[in-house]
Write an enzyme that holds these catalytic residues in place. Structure first.
Site, PDB file in Angstrom:
ATOM      1  N   PRO A   1      11.292  -4.273   6.372  1.00 37.01           N
ATOM      2  CA  PRO A   1      11.526  -2.886   5.977  1.00 37.01           C
ATOM      3  C   PRO A   1      10.339  -2.210   5.300  1.00 37.01           C
ATOM      4  CG  PRO A   1      12.759  -4.414   4.584  1.00 37.01           C
ATOM      5  CD  PRO A   1      12.223  -5.205   5.720  1.00 37.01           C
ATOM      6  N   ASN A   2      10.202  -0.942   5.625  1.00 37.55           N
ATOM      7  CA  ASN A   2       9.212  -0.032   5.025  1.00 37.55           C
ATOM      8  C   ASN A   2       7.777  -0.273   5.486  1.00 37.55           C
ATOM      9  OD1 ASN A   2      11.172   1.373   3.365  1.00 37.55           O
ATOM     10  ND2 ASN A   2      11.281  -0.512   2.169  1.00 37.55           N
TER      11      ASN A   2
ATOM     12  N   ARG B   1       2.928   4.269   1.150  1.00 41.17           N
ATOM     13  CA  ARG B   1       3.316   3.411   0.020  1.00 41.17           C
ATOM     14  C   ARG B   1       2.155   3.250  -0.966  1.00 41.17           C
ATOM     15  NH1 ARG B   1       6.551  -1.638   2.335  1.00 41.17           N
ATOM     16  NH2 ARG B   1       6.851  -1.938   0.086  1.00 41.17           N
TER      17      ARG B   1
ATOM     18  N   TYR C   1      -1.669  -1.502  -0.725  1.00 43.43           N
ATOM     19  CA  TYR C   1      -1.756  -1.482   0.741  1.00 43.43           C
ATOM     20  C   TYR C   1      -2.934  -0.675   1.266  1.00 43.43           C
ATOM     21  CZ  TYR C   1       2.998  -3.073  -0.137  1.00 43.43           C
ATOM     22  OH  TYR C   1       4.084  -3.765  -0.607  1.00 43.43           O
TER      23      TYR C   1
ATOM     24  N   ASN D   1       6.360 -11.049   8.393  1.00 40.75           N
ATOM     25  CA  ASN D   1       6.269 -10.376   7.093  1.00 40.75           C
ATOM     26  C   ASN D   1       7.661  -9.820   6.783  1.00 40.75           C
ATOM     27  OD1 ASN D   1       5.889  -8.824   4.855  1.00 40.75           O
ATOM     28  ND2 ASN D   1       3.980  -7.888   5.564  1.00 40.75           N
TER      29      ASN D   1
ATOM     30  N   ALA E   1      10.452  -6.669   1.676  1.00 36.38           N
ATOM     31  CA  ALA E   1      11.304  -6.887   0.487  1.00 36.38           C
ATOM     32  C   ALA E   1      12.387  -7.938   0.730  1.00 36.38           C
ATOM     33  CB  ALA E   1      11.926  -5.572   0.046  1.00 36.38           C
TER      34      ALA E   1
ATOM     35  N   GLU F   1       4.779 -17.218   7.168  1.00 34.94           N
ATOM     36  CA  GLU F   1       5.105 -16.047   6.343  1.00 34.94           C
ATOM     37  C   GLU F   1       3.803 -15.335   5.962  1.00 34.94           C
ATOM     38  OE1 GLU F   1       6.830 -17.226   2.632  1.00 34.94           O
ATOM     39  OE2 GLU F   1       7.009 -15.168   1.885  1.00 34.94           O
TER      40      GLU F   1
ATOM     41  N   HIS G   1       1.984 -11.826   3.966  1.00 33.70           N
ATOM     42  CA  HIS G   1       2.070 -10.611   3.146  1.00 33.70           C
ATOM     43  C   HIS G   1       0.699  -9.960   3.065  1.00 33.70           C
ATOM     44  CE1 HIS G   1       6.096 -11.616   1.929  1.00 33.70           C
ATOM     45  NE2 HIS G   1       5.678 -12.856   1.741  1.00 33.70           N
TER      46      HIS G   1
ATOM     47  N   ARG H   1       2.205  -9.100  -8.579  1.00 29.07           N
ATOM     48  CA  ARG H   1       2.962  -7.850  -8.731  1.00 29.07           C
ATOM     49  C   ARG H   1       4.194  -8.061  -9.622  1.00 29.07           C
ATOM     50  NH1 ARG H   1       3.393  -5.202  -2.846  1.00 29.07           N
ATOM     51  NH2 ARG H   1       4.234  -3.514  -4.169  1.00 29.07           N
TER      52      ARG H   1
HETATM   53  C1  DQA Z   1       4.939  -7.203   1.320  1.00 26.56           C
HETATM   54  C2  DQA Z   1       5.208  -7.580  -0.142  1.00 26.56           C
HETATM   55  C3  DQA Z   1       6.664  -7.330  -0.502  1.00 26.56           C
HETATM   56  O1  DQA Z   1       6.885  -7.640  -1.870  1.00 26.56           O
HETATM   57  C4  DQA Z   1       7.020  -5.880  -0.299  1.00 26.56           C
HETATM   58  O2  DQA Z   1       8.392  -5.666  -0.537  1.00 26.56           O
HETATM   59  C5  DQA Z   1       6.622  -5.352   1.041  1.00 26.56           C
HETATM   60  C6  DQA Z   1       5.358  -5.779   1.617  1.00 26.56           C
HETATM   61  C7  DQA Z   1       3.459  -7.332   1.693  1.00 26.56           C
HETATM   62  O3  DQA Z   1       3.159  -7.411   2.874  1.00 26.56           O
HETATM   63  O4  DQA Z   1       2.598  -7.314   0.802  1.00 26.56           O
HETATM   64  O5  DQA Z   1       7.300  -4.500   1.612  1.00 26.56           O
HETATM   65  O6  DQA Z   1       5.674  -8.095   2.147  1.00 26.56           O
END
Ligand code: DQA
Length: 146
Positions: free
Chosen positions: A11-12, A19, A24, A75, A78, A99, A101, A108
């Site tokens: 998501p997002n 963001r 990012y 990825n 959240a 996994e 990120h 964070r």
């Molecule tokens: C994320 C890190 C997560 O904590 C966050 O909710 C994201 C992006 C990252 O790629 O850094 O949406 O997965």
């Protein structure tokens, strides 16, 4: 025929450019797709890149990957921090799952320090921006023995 890797984004991530810039930068979802396509092409993989804001849809995609024995670069965004349903789907995979990120969740907020996915993934790569995806493709090559 090239091995296909499923690259799943949670998501997002489709609105990354809107963001927090401090985490990012100016990376867009299109940048992720282009980076993954180029890195995969360089190493001789085919990729199937998907993004969803819907937990159920991601679980269905993981079931597909399990049924087809497809390796996954993931990825979970959240969902990383609390989705036991996604964790259970990852456990069912038959091929490696890496996994990924973009940011380093451990630097964070406290709630990001827990990943319910890491313990069932083959490995985790975090904190390197777009390079996290490049490194994941590279790591997948090693895991698959290509
Ligand atoms: C994320 C890190 C997560 O904590 C966050 O909710 C994201 C992006 C990252 O790629 O850094 O949406 O997965």
């Amino acid at each position: 025929m090239a091995v296909q890797i499923m690259v799943l984004n949670g998501p997002n991530l489709n609105r990354l450019d809107l963001r927090e810039k401090s985490f990012y930068g100016d990376i867009t979802y299109d940048d992720i797709c282009r980076t993954v396509e180029n890195a995969a092409h360089d190493l001789g993989f085919a990729v199937d890149i998907r993004q969803s804001n819907d937990e159920a849809e991601i679980i269905d995609w993981l079931h597909q990957a399990a049924d087809n024995k497809t390796p996954v670069i993931f990825n979970p965004a959240a969902f990383t921090h609390y989705s036991y349903a996604i964790r259970d789907a990852v456990v069912m995979l038959k091929a490696p799952c890496i996994e990924v990120h973009i940011s380093n969740p451990l630097s964070r907020e406290e709630f990001r320090h827990t990943s319910v996915i890491s313990g069932v993934a083959s490995g985790t790569i975090a904190g390197f921006g777009l390079d996290s995806y490049r490194l994941a493709i590279r790591a997948m090559q090693g895991l698959l023995g290509n």
